[in-house]
Design an enzyme around this catalytic site. Structure first.
Site, mmCIF file in Angstrom:
data_model
loop_
_atom_site.group_PDB
_atom_site.id
_atom_site.type_symbol
_atom_site.label_atom_id
_atom_site.label_comp_id
_atom_site.label_asym_id
_atom_site.label_seq_id
_atom_site.Cartn_x
_atom_site.Cartn_y
_atom_site.Cartn_z
ATOM 1 N N LEU A 115 39.042 -0.507 -46.672
ATOM 2 C CA LEU A 115 39.987 -1.613 -46.819
ATOM 3 C C LEU A 115 40.245 -1.916 -48.298
ATOM 4 C CD1 LEU A 115 41.549 -3.975 -45.403
ATOM 5 C CD2 LEU A 115 39.451 -5.332 -45.595
ATOM 6 N N THR A 116 39.156 -2.015 -49.091
ATOM 7 C CA THR A 116 39.269 -2.481 -50.483
ATOM 8 C C THR A 116 39.992 -1.466 -51.370
ATOM 9 O OG1 THR A 116 37.184 -3.637 -50.153
ATOM 10 C CG2 THR A 116 37.914 -3.374 -52.423
ATOM 11 N N GLU A 117 40.829 -1.981 -52.271
ATOM 12 C CA GLU A 117 41.557 -1.141 -53.238
ATOM 13 C C GLU A 117 41.328 -1.697 -54.647
ATOM 14 O OE1 GLU A 117 45.658 -0.862 -52.055
ATOM 15 O OE2 GLU A 117 45.134 0.028 -50.112
ATOM 16 N N THR A 148 31.595 2.324 -48.556
ATOM 17 C CA THR A 148 30.253 2.707 -48.112
ATOM 18 C C THR A 148 30.352 3.904 -47.168
ATOM 19 O OG1 THR A 148 29.529 0.420 -48.262
ATOM 20 C CG2 THR A 148 28.196 1.879 -46.883
ATOM 21 N N GLU A 354 31.636 -7.808 -47.440
ATOM 22 C CA GLU A 354 31.982 -8.465 -46.159
ATOM 23 C C GLU A 354 32.502 -9.881 -46.429
ATOM 24 O OE1 GLU A 354 31.305 -6.963 -42.990
ATOM 25 O OE2 GLU A 354 30.163 -5.236 -43.714
HETATM 26 C C1 LIG Z 1 28.143 -1.630 -52.698
HETATM 27 C C2 LIG Z 1 29.474 -2.023 -52.143
HETATM 28 C C3 LIG Z 1 29.839 -1.608 -50.880
HETATM 29 C C4 LIG Z 1 31.094 -1.938 -50.358
HETATM 30 N N1 LIG Z 1 31.486 -1.411 -49.154
HETATM 31 C C5 LIG Z 1 32.785 -1.560 -48.765
HETATM 32 C C6 LIG Z 1 33.289 -0.839 -47.628
HETATM 33 O O1 LIG Z 1 32.563 -0.090 -46.957
HETATM 34 N N2 LIG Z 1 34.607 -0.969 -47.309
HETATM 35 C C7 LIG Z 1 35.453 -1.764 -48.035
HETATM 36 O O2 LIG Z 1 36.627 -1.834 -47.693
HETATM 37 N N3 LIG Z 1 35.000 -2.470 -49.104
HETATM 38 C C8 LIG Z 1 33.699 -2.370 -49.498
HETATM 39 N N4 LIG Z 1 33.239 -3.037 -50.610
HETATM 40 C C9 LIG Z 1 34.146 -3.919 -51.339
HETATM 41 C C10 LIG Z 1 33.780 -5.407 -51.191
HETATM 42 O O3 LIG Z 1 34.055 -5.834 -49.894
HETATM 43 C C11 LIG Z 1 34.566 -6.186 -52.284
HETATM 44 O O4 LIG Z 1 33.971 -5.860 -53.521
HETATM 45 C C12 LIG Z 1 34.546 -7.675 -52.024
HETATM 46 O O5 LIG Z 1 35.316 -8.011 -50.911
HETATM 47 C C13 LIG Z 1 35.082 -8.465 -53.231
HETATM 48 O O6 LIG Z 1 36.284 -7.955 -53.687
HETATM 49 P P1 LIG Z 1 36.457 -7.621 -55.256
HETATM 50 O O7 LIG Z 1 35.299 -6.804 -55.675
HETATM 51 O O8 LIG Z 1 37.816 -7.055 -55.458
HETATM 52 O O9 LIG Z 1 36.348 -9.023 -55.977
HETATM 53 P P2 LIG Z 1 37.553 -10.105 -56.214
HETATM 54 O O10 LIG Z 1 38.280 -10.346 -54.942
HETATM 55 O O11 LIG Z 1 38.323 -9.623 -57.412
HETATM 56 O O12 LIG Z 1 36.714 -11.375 -56.578
HETATM 57 C C14 LIG Z 1 36.158 -11.628 -57.867
HETATM 58 C C15 LIG Z 1 35.564 -13.034 -57.841
HETATM 59 O O13 LIG Z 1 36.613 -13.997 -57.602
HETATM 60 C C16 LIG Z 1 36.287 -14.771 -56.460
HETATM 61 N N5 LIG Z 1 37.510 -15.132 -55.714
HETATM 62 C C17 LIG Z 1 38.521 -14.320 -55.311
HETATM 63 N N6 LIG Z 1 39.440 -15.018 -54.624
HETATM 64 C C18 LIG Z 1 39.000 -16.290 -54.577
HETATM 65 C C19 LIG Z 1 39.502 -17.496 -53.987
HETATM 66 N N7 LIG Z 1 40.638 -17.521 -53.291
HETATM 67 N N8 LIG Z 1 38.780 -18.633 -54.138
HETATM 68 C C20 LIG Z 1 37.614 -18.627 -54.857
HETATM 69 N N9 LIG Z 1 37.095 -17.528 -55.418
HETATM 70 C C21 LIG Z 1 37.772 -16.371 -55.275
HETATM 71 C C22 LIG Z 1 35.358 -13.890 -55.623
HETATM 72 O O14 LIG Z 1 34.595 -14.661 -54.718
HETATM 73 C C23 LIG Z 1 34.540 -13.228 -56.708
HETATM 74 O O15 LIG Z 1 33.523 -14.070 -57.123
HETATM 75 C C24 LIG Z 1 31.976 -2.752 -51.130
HETATM 76 C C25 LIG Z 1 31.591 -3.198 -52.403
HETATM 77 C C26 LIG Z 1 30.380 -2.819 -52.923
HETATM 78 C C27 LIG Z 1 30.035 -3.238 -54.327
#
Ligand SMILES: Cc1cc2nc3c(=O)[nH]c(=O)nc-3n(C[C@H](O)[C@H](O)[C@H](O)COP(=O)(O)OP(=O)(O)OC[C@H]3O[C@@H](n4cnc5c(N)ncnc54)[C@H](O)[C@@H]3O)c2cc1C
Length: 370
Positions: A115-117, A148, A354
């Site tokens: 899902l994540t980009e 993952t 998640e």
């Molecule tokens: C080890 C690992 C495994 C993962 N596995 C998967 C996977 O299998 N599949 C997949 O799709 N993704 C996966 N992810 C991605 C993960 O779900 C995302 O990193 C996560 O959802 C956060 O997105 P971001 O890193 O882009 O942070 P951002 O969305 O850029 O957030 C940065 C900060 O801003 C805050 N923030 C953002 N929006 C708001 C808001 N509206 N209000 C308040 N605060 C906000 C966040 O809480 C965070 O503190 C994985 C990530 C890691 C590191």
């Protein structure tokens, strides 16, 4: 019975190899194969599709027990048993269920959820990967990050924009994609703070052709598929957090009773006792929160609010528990001779994936104010 069986497996087969995989950054193939043999990788898959047909309370107990031995194993389990199997069970056609579920349960196939980009994490609805319909196929172009199981998966639940005119959550669709297809490339394995035995990859799609029958759910329904999958994933993340907290707690209790300073065990100091008491309460509260969310799901009740509460509490509680475990161990806690530094590194991600803690508070506040 499920808890006892998984505890036996996790403590005797997973825990002894966890430290080595962490140090070597290696994927635990042998124990992942064993998870398949035991039916854990598809623990909620009904018998008609080759699974043991357990409920979501059992699913959550598996996540706790695996994480109490090694967080990476719990996450490998979750990416398969929750993030891949879950949406197929809920949204898959009969043909898709028969094709994928038996193999995802036995471990003959592993799954990932993409899902994540680079530009869309918390705001998953703004994703940019596109899927263009061409006859009986979709052609997918784009990129994912942090996936993952990305490097070890055979099938990928992939989210892409099928409505080129849309820029938000509408216009997204979900697909089941064979990772060996031309146009599907696995990028680097991220170097992380923890979870070193779990592989986290970039994925690239260039002219990737997917048969239209591999659409998961209806066209345009992808965001619903993604979010309902994450609701269940949050139960798994909450239970996994409790598992890590438990490991940190048990290590701390044993160490506090054994380590002597000022002529007596450090456990005889109230300052240490209070740390242990707080973690004890946190674990018990956390377990009840995730069990309630799982129970609601099992009974067909709404569980989004309960899953977010559980995920938020358990991950933050376990982060505190792991930090305190290092403190109780003193200098030893900061070395690799003891496992608590690994627990502290591994737990951090549970506050991020998640849905971050901030996003959980957003979901909870939405329910509170509704
Ligand atoms: C080890 C690992 C495994 C993962 N596995 C998967 C996977 O299998 N599949 C997949 O799709 N993704 C996966 N992810 C991605 C993960 O779900 C995302 O990193 C996560 O959802 C956060 O997105 P971001 O890193 O882009 O942070 P951002 O969305 O850029 O957030 C940065 C900060 O801003 C805050 N923030 C953002 N929006 C708001 C808001 N509206 N209000 C308040 N605060 C906000 C966040 O809480 C965070 O503190 C994985 C990530 C890691 C590191």
């Amino acid at each position: 019975m499920v808890r006892d069986m998984v505890r036996e497996f996790a403590q005797t087969e997973v825990k002894p190899v966890a430290g080595q995989h962490d140090r070597d950054h290696t994927f635990p193939r042998a124990t992942t194969r064993r998870m398949g043999e035991l039916g854990l990788l598809g623990v909620t898959v009904p018998e008609q599709y080759g699974g043991p047909g357990c409920d979501y309370v059992s699913f959550a107990l598996v996540a706790e027990e695996l994480a109490a031995a090694d967080a990476s194993h719990s996450v490998i389990f979750g990416a398969n048993a929750s993030l891949t199997v879950g949406p197929i069970l809920t949204f898959g056609t009969e043909e898709q269920k028969q094709r994928y579920l038996p193999k995802l349960t036995s471990g003959e196939m592993l799954g990932c959820y993409a899902l994540t980009e680079p530009g869309s994490g918390s705001d998953a609805g703004s994703l940019r990967t596109t899927a263009r319909r061409e006859g009986d196929e979709y052609v997918i172009d784009g990129q994912k990050v942090f996936i993952t199981n990305g490097a070890v998966a055979d099938v990928c639940v992939l989210f892409a924009r099928t409505d080129p005119g849309s820029t938000d959550a509408r216009g997204i669709s979900a697909f089941l994609v064979d990772t060996k297809s031309p146009g599907f490339t696995v990028g680097r394995n991220e170097e992380k703070l923890g979870l070193n035995a779990s592989t986290t990859n970039q994925l690239f799609f260039e002219g990737l052709r997917v048969p239209a029958e591999n659409l998961l759910g209806k066209e345009g329904e992808g965001f619903k598929v993604a979010m309902s999958t994450l609701d269940t994933g949050r139960i798994m993340a909450a239970a996994g957090s409790v598992g890590i907290a438990r490991a940190a707690f048990e290590a701390s209790v044993a160490y506090a009773k054994e380590r002597k300073q000022f002529g007596r065990p450090i456990a005889s100091n109230q300052a240490i006792q209070w740390k242990l008491a707080d973690i004890d309460v946190g674990i018990e509260a956390g377990r009840n929160l995730y069990l309630k969310a799982a129970w609601l799901k099992d009974h067909g009740e709404p569980f989004t609010h309960a899953a977010s509460r559980a995920k938020l509490w358990c991950s933050e509680m376990a982060m505190r528990a792991a930090i305190e475990a290092v403190q109780v161990h003193g200098g030893n806690g900061y070395t690799k001779d003891y496992p608590v530094e690994r627990y502290m590194r591994d737990i951090k991600i549970f506050e991020i994936f998640e849905g971050t803690s901030e996003i959980q508070r957003l979901v909870i506040a939405r329910h509170v104010l509704a």
